[in-house]
Design a protein around this motif. Structure first.
Motif, PDB file in Angstrom:
ATOM      1  N   UNK A 107      81.150   9.064  62.120  1.00  0.00           N
ATOM      2  CA  UNK A 107      80.521  10.453  62.252  1.00  0.00           C
ATOM      3  C   UNK A 107      79.716  10.275  61.781  1.00  0.00           C
ATOM      4  N   UNK A 108      79.513  10.507  60.760  1.00  0.00           N
ATOM      5  CA  UNK A 108      78.407  11.274  59.688  1.00  0.00           C
ATOM      6  C   UNK A 108      77.352  10.324  59.831  1.00  0.00           C
ATOM      7  N   UNK A 109      77.836   9.042  59.134  1.00  0.00           N
ATOM      8  CA  UNK A 109      76.625   7.726  59.451  1.00  0.00           C
ATOM      9  C   UNK A 109      76.048   7.672  61.349  1.00  0.00           C
ATOM     10  N   UNK A 110      76.474   7.819  62.524  1.00  0.00           N
ATOM     11  CA  UNK A 110      75.630   8.144  63.488  1.00  0.00           C
ATOM     12  C   UNK A 110      75.012   9.037  63.121  1.00  0.00           C
ATOM     13  N   UNK A 111      75.993  10.907  63.173  1.00  0.00           N
ATOM     14  CA  UNK A 111      74.967  11.883  63.201  1.00  0.00           C
ATOM     15  C   UNK A 111      73.438  11.504  62.121  1.00  0.00           C
ATOM     16  N   UNK A 112      73.160  10.903  61.099  1.00  0.00           N
ATOM     17  CA  UNK A 112      72.916  10.634  60.579  1.00  0.00           C
ATOM     18  C   UNK A 112      71.155  10.029  60.523  1.00  0.00           C
ATOM     19  N   UNK A 113      72.000   8.840  61.991  1.00  0.00           N
ATOM     20  CA  UNK A 113      70.611   8.015  62.520  1.00  0.00           C
ATOM     21  C   UNK A 113      70.036   8.370  63.556  1.00  0.00           C
ATOM     22  N   UNK A 114      71.056   9.596  64.384  1.00  0.00           N
ATOM     23  CA  UNK A 114      71.117   9.756  65.267  1.00  0.00           C
ATOM     24  C   UNK A 114      70.488  11.509  65.618  1.00  0.00           C
TER      25      UNK A 114
END
Length: 716
Positions: free
Chosen positions: A8-15
């Motif tokens: 989820x953290x990786x997804x938030x950073x990217x998007x």
């Protein structure tokens, strides 16, 4: 931290942010799955790149070299070929490629462990050159996916002799660009490939270079001298060298008594041989051990890249394979792989993939043996591993981690501590990188920073001011005497731009930055939205008249170099103004949300770049002229026609008769005698002796002054 939270953290950073990300993790932790989700769901304009052709095909993208059209030679940023000297790398792109480079929001690089530092710097160089020179990677968000414990970049000895003067390691993390960019690391921890905790612990010791005698002994318990797979069981052998794997496959194929069938691949368009997913001439026999090299289905049966099987039967059009794990039969036909390139759809302005070439072949390759290098990313139930001769960092770990279980692995030779090669510089980097793991608070801060940066870009008039300064410099340096009114007009434009736009935008920056920082969610903040709407109305009203004025600028210039500089500066100014107006109007009409703004910016960039910004034509006599210095356009046209006719009769270039800038000055000042004519720039005594009386006669005729001798009383 739980893996779901990591994802989820990786997804938030990217998007939700523009922060750079290094997504890593042990083999089998789902890095490829995350990449697939990005490709399916990420709202940003993204491209997926990889260092090799096979990796690009597997990742559903293109190679770094093909996307940026880069040479394969080492890139030396500070050498005579780099940006540290007068000579430059000469990257030239067509309009479509430039549109792509200028409108992408996100670049994902898969298998980053194999990317060399100089290649990443070369990407930075291109992006800075054609986007934002002040920001690493030109302001494009970089997401790098891979495991540094796996295969390293390939660098030849002679290349490293050159590169070592600039880089302390060949790995991507030594790139100058990445060191100047802030980036975060997220390390996925949950292993999906293996479920045996003991085996996972062993693999971690190999990966982290903490292999002790007890762990080594447990691994070597899987050594079986002269191992021959029992009847009915099927193993694949992983080798360190390609020649060894080829020799094993050819030897095993020759032992089969069945008839050999050779299938020649159909290749169309551009499909480089280094990207072929299997052999161009694929030789198969019934009974051969094969591996699927593509995901697919046959009826209700699914197979995956890396699935092992044995050929049951062959004819000219089909190959039937029995899958080892399930015993199910799959009848295969030739499959098509595509070599794609990224392009922009002319109607939707979306980034799409266009097929450049195809490769048609059965999705199989002989698989009694493959190299460890080609096994990266695959999973096997049973494998014979020959990693005792490992010669590079990560090779043993990649081989061992291909297996689902310790019991499914057989070592052809015992491992030694020397077989497990790791690079201490990788360990040092990873220790430091783990301090860049983002927290929940960090993510919120990054999101607001991204929001504010986009607003900064919207209300930044620097490009317009810079373009106007270049135009003024050219006009003041080369055209001031000929076109004094033009110079004055450009100065007034610069003064208005500074006072009404740049200065006000600077003060407004403090307002919206403070409001965004204090807001729980800037994108849904009503007060901030209202303030932005008023601001876009204000700036649009101030910028539109300047854009209209820029559209009237014209100058007739004989000197080719001056004309080129003037025209380029004028076009850049006009395009910058049009792009800014389009974005201000979008936000004024639709409000400011990140995804909508990014889409509008990409579309406006493409449309503005595609415009043929018209050179202002000379108006008809009844129309007002766009150049304030030419107050008598009819006289200008008469003089131009006379000059062109004279040049044609002499067979000479027009500027050898009278320069165009001099004619413009004459039409603006109406000289009535020799002294006044000689005061015109670029109109000397020799020109007067040849053409002065004719020119004065044309002026006299234009003014209707036919007084006898009236032109020559002051000739001197």
């Amino acid at each position: 931290m739980e893996t779901d939270a990591d994802r989820l953290a990786a997804w938030r950073i990217v998007t939700e942010t523009d922060a750079n990300l290094f997504l890593t993790g042990k083999a089998g932790t789902g890095k490829t799955t995350f990449l697939r989700e990005l490709q399916e769901r990420c709202p940003k304009r993204m491209v997926v790149l990889a260092p090799t052709g096979i990796a690009a095909i597997n990742a559903g993208g293109v190679t770094i070299h093909s996307f940026f059209q880069l040479p394969f030679a080492p890139f030396m940023p500070e050498s005579s070929f780099g940006r540290g000297s007068g000579a430059k790398y000469d990257f030239r792109y067509n309009k479509q490629r430039l549109e792509l480079i200028r409108t992408i929001d996100l670049i994902v690089i898969d298998e980053i462990s194999m990317v060399r530092a100089d290649l990443l710097d070369e990407v930075d160089y291109v992006l800075r050159r054609f986007r934002d020179r002040t920001r690493p990677f030109g302001g494009v968000q970089m997401v790098m996916i891979g495991d540094l414990a796996q295969l390293p970049p390939v660098v030849k000895d002679d290349e490293w002799d050159m590169l070592r003067t600039t880089y302390d390691t060949p790995y991507f993390f030594s790139s100058n660009a990445l060191r100047s960019a802030d980036f975060f690391i997220i390390e996925l921890s949950k292993v999906y490939r293996q479920s045996d905790e003991t085996f996972i612990a062993l693999l971690n010791k190999v990966r982290d270079n903490t292999l002790d005698d007890a762990a080594l002994a447990m691994l070597n318990s899987r050594y079986v001298e002269g191992f021959t797979p029992p009847e009915g069981t099927h193993y694949i052998r992983l080798t360190t060298h390609n020649a060894m794997a080829s020799q094993i496959n050819e030897s095993e194929l020759a032992r089969l008594p069945a008839e050999a069938h050779t299938f020649v691949a159909g290749v169309t368009g551009k499909f480089p041989s280094y990207s072929y997913p299997t052999d161009e001439q694929l030789v198969l026999k019934a009974g051969a051990q094969v591996m699927f090299v593509k995901n697919g289905t046959c009826g209700t049966v699914r197979y995956c890249n890396g699935t092992l099987g044995h050929i049951d039967s062959i004819d000219d059009e089909t190959v039937t394979v029995t899958i080892d794990e399930t015993g199910e039969d799959v009848t295969l036909h030739r499959e098509v792989w595509t070599n794609t390139r990224y392009a922009i759809d002319r109607s939707t302005k979306a980034i799409v993939e266009e097929v450049e070439g195809t490769f048609m072949q059965f999705p199989l390759k002989l698989a009694w043996a493959i190299t460890i290098h080609k096994s990266q990313g695959l999973t096997f139930d049973r494998a014979i591993i020959d990693a005792a001769g490992s010669f590079s960092h990560g090779q043993a770990y990649v081989a061992l981690s291909r297996c689902r279980t310790l019991g499914g692995m057989v070592l052809s030779r015992p491992l030694t501590l020397r077989s497990v090669i790791t690079d201490s510089k990788v360990e040092t980097f990873m220790v430091g990188a783990r301090s860049h793991v983002p927290t929940a608070g960090t993510l919120d801060t990054l999101r607001k920073r991204y929001y504010t940066r986009l607003l900064d870009g919207l209300f930044d008039f620097t490009e317009i001011a810079t373009s106007l300064d270049k135009l003024r410099h050219t006009a003041d340096s080369h055209l001031a005497k000929t076109y004094p009114a033009l110079s004055a007009m450009l100065a007034d434009m610069a003064s208005t731009l500074s006072a009404d736009l740049t200065a006000v935008a600077g003060r407004f920056h403090h307002q919206y930055s403070a409001m965004a920082a204090s807001s729980p969610d800037p994108e849904t903040d009503g007060a901030l939205a209202a303030r932005l709407a008023k601001a876009t109305t204000y700036f649009t009203a101030r910028l539109q008249p300047l854009s209209d004025e820029a559209d009237t600028v014209t100058a007739d210039i004989d000197n080719a170099a001056t004309k080129k500089a003037f025209d380029e500066a004028l076009d850049t100014l006009r395009r910058a103004m049009l792009l800014k107006l389009a974005l201000l109007r979008h936000v004024g009409a639709e409000g400011f949300d990140i995804n909508g703004y990014l889409h509008a910016k990409a579309v406006a960039t493409i449309e503005t770049g595609a415009m043929r910004l018209r050179r202002k034509r000379r108006p008809a006599p009844s129309e007002p002229d766009g150049n304030a210095d030419i107050t008598h356009p009819d006289l200008y046209d008469k003089l131009i026609k006379w000059r062109d006719d004279e040049a044609r009769s002499l067979g000479k270039p027009v500027y050898t008769v009278v320069r165009q800038s001099a004619i413009a000055a004459i039409a603006g000042t109406l000289p009535r005698d020799k002294a006044a004519l000689l005061a015109i720039p670029h109109f000397g005594p020799k020109t007067f002796e040849r053409y002065g009386r004719e020119i004065l006669a044309i002026i006299d005729s234009y003014l209707g002054d036919t007084a006898p001798g009236g032109l020559w009383h002051d000739e001197g």
